[in-house]
Scaffold this motif. Structure first.
Motif, mmCIF file in Angstrom:
data_model
loop_
_atom_site.group_PDB
_atom_site.id
_atom_site.type_symbol
_atom_site.label_atom_id
_atom_site.label_comp_id
_atom_site.label_asym_id
_atom_site.label_seq_id
_atom_site.Cartn_x
_atom_site.Cartn_y
_atom_site.Cartn_z
ATOM 1 N N VAL A 45 0.855 -1.116 0.057
ATOM 2 C CA VAL A 45 -0.005 0.072 -0.051
ATOM 3 C C VAL A 45 0.884 1.308 -0.061
ATOM 4 C CG1 VAL A 45 -2.103 -1.070 1.045
ATOM 5 C CG2 VAL A 45 0.082 -0.048 2.471
ATOM 6 N N SER A 46 0.248 2.380 -0.154
ATOM 7 C CA SER A 46 1.097 3.682 -0.405
ATOM 8 C C SER A 46 0.182 4.487 0.367
ATOM 9 C CB SER A 46 1.567 3.883 -1.779
ATOM 10 O OG SER A 46 2.176 5.340 -1.852
ATOM 11 N N SER A 47 0.864 5.603 1.040
ATOM 12 C CA SER A 47 0.235 6.785 1.757
ATOM 13 C C SER A 47 0.861 8.110 0.560
ATOM 14 C CB SER A 47 0.633 7.119 3.164
ATOM 15 O OG SER A 47 0.249 5.866 3.818
ATOM 16 N N LYS A 48 1.571 7.782 -0.506
ATOM 17 C CA LYS A 48 2.278 8.944 -1.059
ATOM 18 C C LYS A 48 1.243 9.905 -1.453
ATOM 19 C CE LYS A 48 5.330 9.638 -4.975
ATOM 20 N NZ LYS A 48 6.154 8.927 -5.971
ATOM 21 N N LYS A 49 0.035 9.505 -2.000
ATOM 22 C CA LYS A 49 -0.702 10.826 -2.426
ATOM 23 C C LYS A 49 -1.330 11.488 -1.298
ATOM 24 C CE LYS A 49 -2.576 9.075 -6.742
ATOM 25 N NZ LYS A 49 -3.858 8.582 -7.491
ATOM 26 N N ASN A 70 4.303 3.697 20.188
ATOM 27 C CA ASN A 70 3.263 4.668 19.559
ATOM 28 C C ASN A 70 4.123 6.058 18.992
ATOM 29 O OD1 ASN A 70 1.107 3.096 19.614
ATOM 30 N ND2 ASN A 70 0.521 3.648 21.739
ATOM 31 N N LYS A 71 5.478 5.668 18.821
ATOM 32 C CA LYS A 71 6.054 6.929 18.271
ATOM 33 C C LYS A 71 6.631 6.626 17.149
ATOM 34 C CE LYS A 71 6.766 9.271 22.788
ATOM 35 N NZ LYS A 71 7.826 9.937 23.533
ATOM 36 N N ILE A 72 6.833 7.351 15.995
ATOM 37 C CA ILE A 72 7.563 7.318 14.590
ATOM 38 C C ILE A 72 8.681 8.235 14.847
ATOM 39 C CG2 ILE A 72 7.297 7.168 12.245
ATOM 40 C CD1 ILE A 72 4.667 6.630 12.353
ATOM 41 N N THR A 73 10.060 7.733 14.773
ATOM 42 C CA THR A 73 11.115 8.394 14.672
ATOM 43 C C THR A 73 12.064 8.225 13.584
ATOM 44 O OG1 THR A 73 12.254 6.897 15.983
ATOM 45 C CG2 THR A 73 11.155 8.432 17.285
ATOM 46 N N GLY A 74 12.878 9.279 13.341
ATOM 47 C CA GLY A 74 13.789 8.939 12.026
ATOM 48 C C GLY A 74 13.050 9.046 10.869
ATOM 49 N N LEU A 75 11.840 9.785 10.685
ATOM 50 C CA LEU A 75 11.214 9.573 9.213
ATOM 51 C C LEU A 75 11.691 11.095 8.597
ATOM 52 C CD1 LEU A 75 7.781 8.292 10.416
ATOM 53 C CD2 LEU A 75 9.592 7.027 9.024
ATOM 54 N N ILE A 76 11.839 11.038 7.350
ATOM 55 C CA ILE A 76 12.015 12.122 6.530
ATOM 56 C C ILE A 76 10.915 12.063 5.675
ATOM 57 C CG2 ILE A 76 13.569 13.241 4.441
ATOM 58 C CD1 ILE A 76 15.764 11.722 5.886
ATOM 59 N N SER A 77 9.895 13.113 5.384
ATOM 60 C CA SER A 77 8.830 13.329 4.540
ATOM 61 C C SER A 77 8.611 14.385 3.433
ATOM 62 C CB SER A 77 7.650 13.495 5.636
ATOM 63 O OG SER A 77 6.661 13.577 4.820
ATOM 64 N N THR A 78 8.530 14.029 2.491
ATOM 65 C CA THR A 78 7.891 15.223 1.373
ATOM 66 C C THR A 78 6.475 15.102 1.168
ATOM 67 O OG1 THR A 78 10.090 14.568 0.226
ATOM 68 C CG2 THR A 78 8.288 15.789 -0.928
ATOM 69 N N GLU A 79 5.741 16.020 2.016
ATOM 70 C CA GLU A 79 4.394 15.961 2.286
ATOM 71 C C GLU A 79 3.531 16.531 1.214
ATOM 72 O OE1 GLU A 79 4.785 16.228 6.970
ATOM 73 O OE2 GLU A 79 4.200 18.103 5.837
ATOM 74 N N THR A 80 2.460 15.634 0.625
ATOM 75 C CA THR A 80 1.319 16.407 0.183
ATOM 76 C C THR A 80 0.357 17.202 1.106
ATOM 77 O OG1 THR A 80 1.693 14.508 -1.295
ATOM 78 C CG2 THR A 80 -0.328 15.472 -1.344
ATOM 79 N N PHE A 81 0.123 16.580 2.131
ATOM 80 C CA PHE A 81 -0.616 17.282 3.316
ATOM 81 C C PHE A 81 -0.009 17.602 4.432
ATOM 82 C CE2 PHE A 81 -4.584 15.334 1.061
ATOM 83 C CZ PHE A 81 -5.003 16.874 0.675
ATOM 84 N N PRO A 82 0.498 18.459 5.066
ATOM 85 C CA PRO A 82 1.064 18.758 6.476
ATOM 86 C C PRO A 82 0.651 17.563 7.399
ATOM 87 C CG PRO A 82 -0.467 20.206 6.262
ATOM 88 C CD PRO A 82 -0.461 19.551 4.561
ATOM 89 N N VAL A 83 1.512 17.064 8.058
ATOM 90 C CA VAL A 83 1.293 15.866 9.222
ATOM 91 C C VAL A 83 1.313 16.380 10.416
ATOM 92 C CG1 VAL A 83 1.762 13.626 10.026
ATOM 93 C CG2 VAL A 83 1.674 14.045 7.460
ATOM 94 N N ASP A 84 0.461 16.104 11.385
ATOM 95 C CA ASP A 84 0.625 16.450 12.857
ATOM 96 C C ASP A 84 2.144 16.445 13.281
ATOM 97 O OD1 ASP A 84 0.238 17.348 15.512
ATOM 98 O OD2 ASP A 84 -0.901 15.425 15.877
ATOM 99 N N GLU A 85 2.885 17.748 13.878
ATOM 100 C CA GLU A 85 4.312 17.570 14.131
ATOM 101 C C GLU A 85 4.373 16.582 15.600
ATOM 102 O OE1 GLU A 85 5.083 21.572 14.596
ATOM 103 O OE2 GLU A 85 5.114 22.024 12.270
ATOM 104 N N ILE A 86 3.258 16.626 15.965
ATOM 105 C CA ILE A 86 3.496 15.780 17.727
ATOM 106 C C ILE A 86 3.082 14.282 17.352
ATOM 107 C CG2 ILE A 86 2.450 15.435 19.779
ATOM 108 C CD1 ILE A 86 1.579 18.542 19.707
ATOM 109 N N SER A 87 4.019 13.548 17.784
ATOM 110 C CA SER A 87 3.609 12.043 17.829
ATOM 111 C C SER A 87 3.054 11.511 19.137
ATOM 112 C CB SER A 87 5.302 11.384 17.789
ATOM 113 O OG SER A 87 5.872 11.598 16.235
ATOM 114 N N GLY A 88 2.712 10.180 18.843
ATOM 115 C CA GLY A 88 1.788 9.481 20.049
ATOM 116 C C GLY A 88 0.479 9.697 20.154
#
Length: 558
Positions: free
Chosen positions: A48-52, A71-89
């Motif tokens: 699957v993909s969340s690219k779009k 429940n934390k995602i760390t070490g991710l580099i993102s080129t966003e289509t939509f901005p994602v919540d900056e806070i994890s958890g």
């Protein structure tokens, strides 16, 4: 849902239901066993993909680390289509300036059991061989224990008007979108888990889905699909999109206009191909389309006696498909004041008010679109909204004419329909079976009914209109036989079986004892709602509710 996972069919198809012949074992075999050529035999190649939605994700940590990272995602580099919540958890919080929050599903504990699924979805939509569903990997993937390759699990931020009042931030409180899957037909489906744990939008009681609500939603989504009404499925559920009116409302209410415009452009580009991206009136055309399709959807609900139960703006899809099955109900005795939701004390969402509630929700959609519309476009949009009532009335008129087999277009068609519904209300006639029995009546029965009917004016007018014959000629048995041949077509319009609440309750009671036999039986029966079935008749699925179910209630928590 604590111990089983399921999926359901959404891609609408046609049924040949012009005959009431009992389906044989071969019928079921041809329906459920399709060619498995080129289907994936394992999940290693299923991606699957969340690219779009959020762009390309690159990670420097392993999938195993992601799942066990509290429940934390760390070490991710993102080129966003939509901005994602900056806070994890997954802790509950107010979320701003984004469409999604990253949120890892919480795996179920203990042994897993696959209780029900749609074979058509597995093979025709997901391109998987049924053998895959027997693997432990499959159970882990659809219960939140492991992530599908390419998956970045997301919880969607939205708001909504609930029972007429703005409720503020709502969002996916127990659902995780796994990503989009493009199948061999080129169709794109978004996979989502429900009951997969807490998210930043979880409210009281959120996180998991109990067996009761999961069984009801699975069976009803399958039933609605087989009735030809746009819908989607659970608990591994699929839809072309999960965006709803509330997705736009939260952005407009928060003043996030650039993001509102960005989301609108995305929805239009992905799901409304007839609207050109460079059209200066594209938002206006989008609104007109949603107004039209919403009117059509609610008319379809009414034609089968379906009451959604919670028609909040956060439960109304921008694609005009049926979502968020909660305290729904199929009407038994015809009653415009039927309220399936015991939490709806004022009857705001009674079945007879659904069209008006649709208008209210579309008004709120217009308010949300106003920041991106010019004053001229806002004026035109208000004019479009005024046309909603006419669109709905035209469609409901068409559907009930089809249910009664009325030919042509006469000025008294509406009177005949209204007269019948009033008779049904006065006599507390069963909604589903009244139309079905008219379809199944023999020529002799029609002749007898014509002579002894307490309302001969209506019946004679109905026979005349349906057959295109004069009243006197229609009394002739030979011509009535011709009328019956025409009415045969009605067998593919008027279902014999709908998911009555007592049927769902019976299956739920067994499911809570780890017996899913009736879930499976209902799944098969409701997949052929227009065909008389021996097992369904033995179970009483076309009959009035049994005595024990007379006081059955359904609430928002059911």
């Amino acid at each position: 849902m604590l111990d089983f996972c399921q999926s359901s069919d959404l891609d609408c198809h046609n049924h040949d239901m012009s005959s009431d012949i009992q389906p044989s074992a071969h019928t079921y075999k041809s329906r459920w066993n399709i060619s498995v050529t080129n289907l994936m035999k394992d999940l290693d190649h299923f991606r699957v993909s969340s690219k779009k939605l959020i762009g390309t994700m690159k990670s420097n940590i392993s999938q195993c680390q992601i799942i066990h990272s509290c429940n934390k995602i760390t070490g991710l580099i993102s080129t966003e289509t939509f901005p994602v919540d900056e806070i994890s958890g997954n802790f509950v919080r107010t979320v701003k300036n984004c469409i999604f929050s990253k949120s890892i599903p919480t795996p179920l504990k203990g042994p897993l059991k696959l209780a029900a699924l749609s074979k058509v979805v597995i093979e025709e939509i997901l391109d998987l061989d049924m053998a895959v569903t027997h693997s432990s990997d499959f159970l882990q993937f659809i219960s939140g224990g492991r992530l599908l390759p390419g998956s970045v699990p997301l919880a969607h931020r939205y708001g909504g008007h609930q029972f007429g009042f703005w409720a503020g931030q709502l969002g996916d409180g127990r659902a995780h979108s796994l990503g989009q899957y493009k199948n061999r037909k080129g169709d794109v489906w978004e996979l989502q888990l429900k009951g997969s744990g807490k998210t930043p939008f979880s409210r009281s009681g959120d996180g998991r889905a109990v067996i009761r609500s999961s069984v009801r939603e699975f069976l009803c989504s399958e039933a609605m699909h087989s009735l030809g009404i746009p819908t989607r499925a659970v608990v591994l559920r699929l839809a072309k999109s999960w965006f709803r009116i509330g997705s736009l409302e939260i952005l407009a209410e928060s003043g996030e206009i650039d993001l509102l415009r960005k989301l609108l452009d995305f929805v239009i580009n992905e799901h409304f191909p007839s609207i050109k991206a460079n059209d200066p009136d594209k938002y206006l055309v989008f609104y007109a389309t949603v107004v039209n399709e919403t009117a059509h959807l609610i008319a379809q609900w009414m034609s089968v006696g379906f009451a959604h139960g919670v028609c909040n703006t956060d439960n109304f899809s921008l694609l005009s498909i049926t979502i968020d099955y909660g305290p729904f109900g199929f009407m038994e005795s015809y009653n415009p004041n039927f309220v399936p939701n015991t939490s709806d004390d004022e009857g705001r969402y009674r079945i007879g008010a659904q069209a008006n509630v649709g208008l209210f929700n579309l008004e709120k959609l217009l308010v949300s679109l106003s920041p991106v519309l010019s004053q001229k476009q806002q004026k035109e949009a208000k004019h479009i909204l005024k046309g909603y009532v006419d669109i709905y009335q035209m469609r409901i008129h068409q559907l009930f004419k089809a249910k009664l087999g009325l030919l042509g277009e006469e000025t008294n068609d509406g009177f005949l329909i209204a007269f019948l519904l009033q008779m049904m209300e006065d006599t507390q006639s069963d909604f589903t079976m009244t139309f079905r029995q008219l379809s199944e009546a023999s020529a002799d029965q029609l002749h007898i009914m014509c002579n002894i009917c307490l309302k001969p004016f209506w019946f004679n007018s109905y026979v005349s209109k349906s057959s295109g014959l004069t009243i006197c000629d229609a009394l002739d048995l030979t011509l009535l036989y011709l009328f019956k041949a025409c009415v045969k077509l009605l067998l593919g319009v008027n279902p014999r079986y709908v998911l009555r609440n007592w049927m769902a309750e019976s299956a739920i009671q067994k499911a809570e004892m780890n017996d899913f036999s009736e879930v499976e039986l209902l799944h098969h029966v409701l997949s052929f709602p227009f065909v008389t079935q021996e097992t369904a008749e033995e179970a009483g699925y076309a009959a009035r509710p049994p005595q024990w179910a007379k006081g059955l209630k359904v609430s928002c928590s059911s």
